[in-house]
Design a protein around this motif. Structure first.
Motif: not given
Length: 111
Positions: A51, A98, A101, A76, A81-83, A72-73, A96
């Protein structure tokens, strides 16, 4: 002098998970559109090592901070991908972090 805020924390890698995309004309087009971007693929490759905040993802993906944030958004939204955590910069700003996932992607074509 030691900082009052932790700058880095250990973030575990995701458990081996599998994401299956069925190409059948529905929402699969969005997922495939996200993956068609070379920058998005570079971001995924950068996150294989672990990460990272966007400020570290951008140079690893050889792109600008704004472009990395955009991709990245999108990653997500596509659930690749996720925070996973929040770190603090040396200036005390929240970042944040990342992470991947999923560790395995299967693309299946349905008639």
């Amino acid at each position: 002098m030691a900082s009052l805020l932790p700058t880095r924390q250990s973030v575990p890698s995701p458990a081996s998970t599998r994401k299956e995309v069925v190409v059948d004309g529905s929402e699969s087009g969005t997922v495939l559109s996200v993956l068609s971007s070379q920058t998005a693929r570079r971001i995924l490759a950068a996150l294989r090592d672990g990460p990272k905040p966007v400020s570290e993802i951008a140079p690893a993906a050889e792109t600008s901070l704004q472009n990395a944030r955009y991709h990245v958004e999108r990653l997500c939204e596509a659930e690749f991908v996720e925070p996973v955590d929040t770190w603090y910069s040396k200036k005390g700003r929240e970042m944040t972090v990342y992470g991947l996932r999923t560790t395995e992607l299967v693309i299946r074509f349905d008639p």
